[in-house]
Scaffold this motif. Sequence first.
Motif, PDB file in Angstrom:
ATOM      1  N   ASN A  14     -61.603  82.427  33.288  1.00  0.00           N
ATOM      2  CA  ASN A  14     -61.604  81.105  32.648  1.00  0.00           C
ATOM      3  C   ASN A  14     -62.086  80.040  33.625  1.00  0.00           C
ATOM      4  O   ASN A  14     -62.833  79.147  33.266  1.00  0.00           O
ATOM      5  CB  ASN A  14     -60.194  80.737  32.180  1.00  0.00           C
ATOM      6  CG  ASN A  14     -59.819  81.478  30.921  1.00  0.00           C
ATOM      7  OD1 ASN A  14     -60.682  81.973  30.212  1.00  0.00           O
ATOM      8  ND2 ASN A  14     -58.531  81.578  30.656  1.00  0.00           N
ATOM      9  N   TYR A  15     -61.618  80.131  34.867  1.00  0.00           N
ATOM     10  CA  TYR A  15     -61.990  79.112  35.855  1.00  0.00           C
ATOM     11  C   TYR A  15     -63.465  79.225  36.227  1.00  0.00           C
ATOM     12  O   TYR A  15     -64.151  78.221  36.373  1.00  0.00           O
ATOM     13  CB  TYR A  15     -61.136  79.245  37.123  1.00  0.00           C
ATOM     14  CG  TYR A  15     -61.366  78.095  38.089  1.00  0.00           C
ATOM     15  CD1 TYR A  15     -60.620  76.925  37.985  1.00  0.00           C
ATOM     16  CD2 TYR A  15     -62.345  78.163  39.068  1.00  0.00           C
ATOM     17  CE1 TYR A  15     -60.842  75.857  38.834  1.00  0.00           C
ATOM     18  CE2 TYR A  15     -62.576  77.094  39.918  1.00  0.00           C
ATOM     19  CZ  TYR A  15     -61.821  75.948  39.806  1.00  0.00           C
ATOM     20  OH  TYR A  15     -62.056  74.885  40.642  1.00  0.00           O
ATOM     21  N   SER A  16     -63.951  80.459  36.350  1.00  0.00           N
ATOM     22  CA  SER A  16     -65.300  80.632  36.905  1.00  0.00           C
ATOM     23  C   SER A  16     -66.410  80.469  35.878  1.00  0.00           C
ATOM     24  O   SER A  16     -67.584  80.449  36.249  1.00  0.00           O
ATOM     25  CB  SER A  16     -65.411  81.996  37.577  1.00  0.00           C
ATOM     26  OG  SER A  16     -65.207  83.003  36.621  1.00  0.00           O
ATOM     27  N   GLY A  17     -66.090  80.324  34.607  1.00  0.00           N
ATOM     28  CA  GLY A  17     -67.119  80.120  33.572  1.00  0.00           C
ATOM     29  C   GLY A  17     -68.088  81.278  33.536  1.00  0.00           C
ATOM     30  O   GLY A  17     -67.678  82.435  33.425  1.00  0.00           O
ATOM     31  N   TRP A  75     -54.418  78.266  36.930  1.00  0.00           N
ATOM     32  CA  TRP A  75     -55.801  78.099  37.373  1.00  0.00           C
ATOM     33  C   TRP A  75     -55.959  76.964  38.390  1.00  0.00           C
ATOM     34  O   TRP A  75     -56.912  76.937  39.156  1.00  0.00           O
ATOM     35  CB  TRP A  75     -56.731  77.850  36.176  1.00  0.00           C
ATOM     36  CG  TRP A  75     -56.280  76.724  35.285  1.00  0.00           C
ATOM     37  CD1 TRP A  75     -55.471  76.824  34.196  1.00  0.00           C
ATOM     38  CD2 TRP A  75     -56.567  75.335  35.430  1.00  0.00           C
ATOM     39  NE1 TRP A  75     -55.250  75.597  33.639  1.00  0.00           N
ATOM     40  CE2 TRP A  75     -55.917  74.655  34.379  1.00  0.00           C
ATOM     41  CE3 TRP A  75     -57.326  74.592  36.327  1.00  0.00           C
ATOM     42  CZ2 TRP A  75     -55.985  73.276  34.205  1.00  0.00           C
ATOM     43  CZ3 TRP A  75     -57.399  73.214  36.166  1.00  0.00           C
ATOM     44  CH2 TRP A  75     -56.730  72.570  35.112  1.00  0.00           C
ATOM     45  N   ARG A  76     -55.006  76.019  38.420  1.00  0.00           N
ATOM     46  CA  ARG A  76     -55.130  74.894  39.359  1.00  0.00           C
ATOM     47  C   ARG A  76     -55.051  75.348  40.818  1.00  0.00           C
ATOM     48  O   ARG A  76     -55.490  74.636  41.709  1.00  0.00           O
ATOM     49  CB  ARG A  76     -54.047  73.852  39.086  1.00  0.00           C
ATOM     50  CG  ARG A  76     -54.330  73.082  37.819  1.00  0.00           C
ATOM     51  CD  ARG A  76     -53.307  72.024  37.567  1.00  0.00           C
ATOM     52  NE  ARG A  76     -53.373  71.606  36.182  1.00  0.00           N
ATOM     53  CZ  ARG A  76     -52.439  70.917  35.567  1.00  0.00           C
ATOM     54  NH1 ARG A  76     -51.360  70.564  36.222  1.00  0.00           N
ATOM     55  NH2 ARG A  76     -52.560  70.567  34.310  1.00  0.00           N
ATOM     56  N   TRP A  78     -56.844  77.437  42.038  1.00  0.00           N
ATOM     57  CA  TRP A  78     -58.239  77.599  42.488  1.00  0.00           C
ATOM     58  C   TRP A  78     -58.767  76.334  43.150  1.00  0.00           C
ATOM     59  O   TRP A  78     -59.763  76.373  43.865  1.00  0.00           O
ATOM     60  CB  TRP A  78     -59.140  78.028  41.305  1.00  0.00           C
ATOM     61  CG  TRP A  78     -59.061  79.502  41.093  1.00  0.00           C
ATOM     62  CD1 TRP A  78     -58.314  80.149  40.162  1.00  0.00           C
ATOM     63  CD2 TRP A  78     -59.695  80.525  41.867  1.00  0.00           C
ATOM     64  NE1 TRP A  78     -58.442  81.505  40.300  1.00  0.00           N
ATOM     65  CE2 TRP A  78     -59.291  81.767  41.340  1.00  0.00           C
ATOM     66  CE3 TRP A  78     -60.558  80.515  42.954  1.00  0.00           C
ATOM     67  CZ2 TRP A  78     -59.726  82.985  41.867  1.00  0.00           C
ATOM     68  CZ3 TRP A  78     -60.994  81.729  43.481  1.00  0.00           C
ATOM     69  CH2 TRP A  78     -60.577  82.933  42.937  1.00  0.00           C
TER      70      TRP A  78
END
Lengths: 266, 377
Positions: A14-17, A75-76, A78
Amino acid sequence: MVATALEVMKNYANYSGSGVMPLLFFASLFFVALTEKDKVVRGTMLYGSVALIAINFFVPLYYVYSRLIDASTYWRLWWTVPIGCGLAYAAANVIGEHKKVGLLLALLVMILGGDFLYTKKNVNGEIRPAENIYQIPQQVMDIVDAIKLSGEGTHIKAAFPGEMLVYIPQYDGDIEMPYGREMLDPNWHNGVSGFYMLMNDDVVNFQELKPKCVQNDTRFIVVNAHKLKVDEPEDWDFELLYSFEDYQVYEQKEIYNIQEEYRWRE
Amino acid sequence: MLQLLREIFVFILWMGIFPVLTGLLPAYYIGRRKLQPVLIWCCGFFIMLGAFEIPATICIIFRLTLTHLTIVSLLLLMMLSVLGIFFLMLKEPEERRLSFHKKMGKEEKFLWGIFFLLLIFTMVLSVMMMTTDGDDAYYLGSALQAVRTGYLYLVDPYTGVFRNELDYRHILSPFPMFIAVMGDMMGIHTTILAHVLLPLVLIPASFAIWGLSGKIFFKANPDRLPVFMILLVLFTLFGNYSVYTRETFLLGRTWQGKSIIANMVLPMAFYLMLTLGEHVQEQRRDYYDGKLRLSHTAVASLLLLGAVNLTGILCSSMGILLTPVLELVYMVIIALREKSFKVILGGLLPLIPVAVYGLLYMTEKGWIILLQNMYQL
């Protein structure tokens, strides 16, 4: 354990798209590992980043975090990894003396691998040219101003459609609402108000809206002008006050009369 | 006209005068006894916000008003500013001179020009574009209600209705109250301040902080620093590869505490760890016995790190986790490299405020109600 590990991977996905930028960052770390001699820079950029990435992927941490805090915000973590800085550092060193060509190539990579925020149609909300200095849709401000004008000197309570709930508290704190943005947020109560469900319905039903207005002391309602109305507003003591391009403002006369009576007594 | 002058003066006071004066002391020692303008501002910005966090939480918990908070925070910052002025006056005239970047070649100037053009382009976009975010209803709604009613977190920003209970999820991270204090003093709508004026400071400030780290990275090749900065702006502009990235937050939610923690607090903690790492290495090299000593630079860095940690908490409840994780990782790396346990011990000191606020968070209502009861007794 496997399910938790999958959750961690999903979090990263989700974070890395598309994944291009983080992959380039991992490549940057590899480059730093091969070329960096300065112990301080190597420690901060390489060992620090690797340790922080390992922490992000550390399954027991996710397990504890999801139970003690909130899995939806993991995810924060990251943010602690210096992805942009690491990429820029490695790229600046790769470019070396070939600055102009290198920068053009880097721009090309960013365009192809990244995403320009302002051309996104809908990323966690609307992105479009600002219509005024508040950066709030002008129509919303006009509606609020009109309601305040009509309710001047009284306690104003108004019900708005879902798409306006984010803007009203930012623009004017004087207007009370029977429900707010919590209707749109799963972290809060997410749409438990019957009033909101009626206002958010595909059709406008004034008969059902009237008792909600009376129970909640709500004098004004704002409805989408393009929605189908199943009954006549006048039959249920609603009066059309203003018409805007996409919205109509109605006043509940029963509440109006009660408020007027109180004012007269005072 | 008078209103405009008031707006300009108060904005400069909070975004210029306070950060510069309060940042003098730590910046002097962190910057190797040189006064570097960017470093001074960055240090002062975190001291200002870190100092604001303490009266803000006290005023909220004890249900004092925005006027109380404004007066107390102004007095506190004025005291810290006077300390900065005294410190400067005690210095010799040559030590008071600002240290600027060395002379640059044509190509370097050209590259810095491109960087500043891209930065201005980014700032113009942030002013001209509307990026709606649902959380603004809470954050900016809280700021607006504080200005309107004078009460701190006692009005539900979503509905505008007064409430008796404090919202424990948000009150220990009251960055919206900072916006409220500034907006109230300026006499400007808090949403205009947040959406239009603050990004004009916060966006360049984020790059300035990365630039401080860049200066250390490119000590040997300073001509690569502008390339690094250009790449950072480009990466930010095209950094929306997901809605969660720090770049998305910098451009889309600049005024929110979450964006500040991601784009200013963590980069500043990163820079300070880099400085400390460098300083420890220098001490090993420069002292005849190779032993570590408690120097002015180390004390200033650790104190500032404490302010950075407090700023992290002011901005988001995640400050309790993110800054300690980052700092502990780097402390362990430095300690292992230098084979010194003292580094970790020193590094734990700035985490004391995090531990205090962490306890408050974890025990939530229990602790706060206890404090309130003590107050009422």
